[in-house]
Scaffold this motif. Structure first.
Motif, PDB file in Angstrom:
ATOM      1  N   THR A  56       0.843  -1.197   0.000  1.00 48.93           N
ATOM      2  CA  THR A  56       0.000   0.000   0.000  1.00 48.93           C
ATOM      3  C   THR A  56       0.877   1.245   0.000  1.00 48.93           C
ATOM      4  O   THR A  56       0.580   2.229  -0.694  1.00 48.93           O
ATOM      5  CB  THR A  56      -0.934   0.006   1.221  1.00 48.93           C
ATOM      6  N   VAL A  57       1.979   1.198   0.730  1.00 48.41           N
ATOM      7  CA  VAL A  57       2.930   2.313   0.717  1.00 48.41           C
ATOM      8  C   VAL A  57       3.550   2.453  -0.674  1.00 48.41           C
ATOM      9  O   VAL A  57       3.766   3.562  -1.163  1.00 48.41           O
ATOM     10  CB  VAL A  57       4.008   2.127   1.806  1.00 48.41           C
ATOM     11  N   VAL A  58       3.809   1.334  -1.337  1.00 49.47           N
ATOM     12  CA  VAL A  58       4.343   1.373  -2.699  1.00 49.47           C
ATOM     13  C   VAL A  58       3.331   2.032  -3.643  1.00 49.47           C
ATOM     14  O   VAL A  58       3.715   2.780  -4.550  1.00 49.47           O
ATOM     15  CB  VAL A  58       4.726  -0.046  -3.178  1.00 49.47           C
ATOM     16  N   LEU A  59       2.045   1.774  -3.441  1.00 46.77           N
ATOM     17  CA  LEU A  59       1.025   2.459  -4.240  1.00 46.77           C
ATOM     18  C   LEU A  59       1.136   3.976  -4.067  1.00 46.77           C
ATOM     19  O   LEU A  59       1.033   4.738  -5.032  1.00 46.77           O
ATOM     20  CB  LEU A  59      -0.376   1.982  -3.857  1.00 46.77           C
ATOM     21  N   GLY A  60       1.356   4.405  -2.838  1.00 49.33           N
ATOM     22  CA  GLY A  60       1.537   5.834  -2.583  1.00 49.33           C
ATOM     23  C   GLY A  60       2.776   6.381  -3.260  1.00 49.33           C
ATOM     24  O   GLY A  60       2.766   7.472  -3.836  1.00 49.33           O
ATOM     25  N   ALA A  61       3.868   5.620  -3.194  1.00 53.26           N
ATOM     26  CA  ALA A  61       5.095   6.051  -3.858  1.00 53.26           C
ATOM     27  C   ALA A  61       4.896   6.143  -5.368  1.00 53.26           C
ATOM     28  O   ALA A  61       5.403   7.066  -6.024  1.00 53.26           O
ATOM     29  CB  ALA A  61       6.226   5.078  -3.531  1.00 53.26           C
ATOM     30  N   GLY A  62       4.124   5.226  -5.910  1.00 55.99           N
ATOM     31  CA  GLY A  62       3.803   5.286  -7.342  1.00 55.99           C
ATOM     32  C   GLY A  62       3.003   6.526  -7.687  1.00 55.99           C
ATOM     33  O   GLY A  62       3.236   7.162  -8.720  1.00 55.99           O
ATOM     34  N   ALA A  63       2.074   6.892  -6.827  1.00 54.59           N
ATOM     35  CA  ALA A  63       1.279   8.103  -7.062  1.00 54.59           C
ATOM     36  C   ALA A  63       2.163   9.346  -7.013  1.00 54.59           C
ATOM     37  O   ALA A  63       2.021  10.257  -7.840  1.00 54.59           O
ATOM     38  CB  ALA A  63       0.156   8.200  -6.040  1.00 54.59           C
ATOM     39  N   PHE A  64       3.086   9.396  -6.064  1.00 50.31           N
ATOM     40  CA  PHE A  64       4.014  10.536  -6.004  1.00 50.31           C
ATOM     41  C   PHE A  64       4.916  10.582  -7.238  1.00 50.31           C
ATOM     42  O   PHE A  64       5.230  11.653  -7.756  1.00 50.31           O
ATOM     43  CB  PHE A  64       4.860  10.487  -4.734  1.00 50.31           C
TER      44      PHE A  64
END
Length: 121
Positions: A96-104
């Motif tokens: 889920t944190v990786v999803l956030g990093a992808g969005a950034f």
């Protein structure tokens, strides 16, 4: 590129990034909200690609380096699907944190595309 559309994408990607990172650190595993928000970002990126193809034909050509712009445009399309695949394979809070990093990552790349299109380097 259309400037206001870029700002919509940028703000949405940042909001999704903050949301996914926060809920990831809280302990949420990937769910419909986190993965769905990256799908929404991907749909906007596809719309941006179509806009970028049409704009030169209607009188708004890019003033920056076209090769660099198109490398960013194609590359950014790969980020959300890659993070979604990661999240579906590794169903932990860190994905889920990786999803956030992808969005950034999308936010930064879309802003860079804007800079290249309007030659704001």
């Amino acid at each position: 590129m259309i400037e206001w559309f870029m700002w919509v994408q940028l703000v949405l990607a940042c909001v999704v990034g903050v949301f996914a990172v926060v809920v990831g650190f809280i302990g949420w595993k990937p769910n419909d909200y986190t993965v769905g928000s990256l799908v929404l970002i991907e749909l906007l990126l596809i719309a941006q690609l179509v806009v970028s193809l049409v704009q030169p034909a209607v009188g708004n050509p890019a003033t920056g380096n076209l090769l660099e712009f198109w490398v960013y445009a194609v590359s950014v399309l790969l980020v959300p699907p890659a993070t979604i695949v990661w999240a579906l394979i590794d169903r932990t809070r860190w994905s889920t944190v990786v999803l956030g990093a992808g969005a950034f990552t999308v936010a930064v790349m879309v802003y860079r595309m804007y800079q290249i299109w309007f030659a704001l380097n």
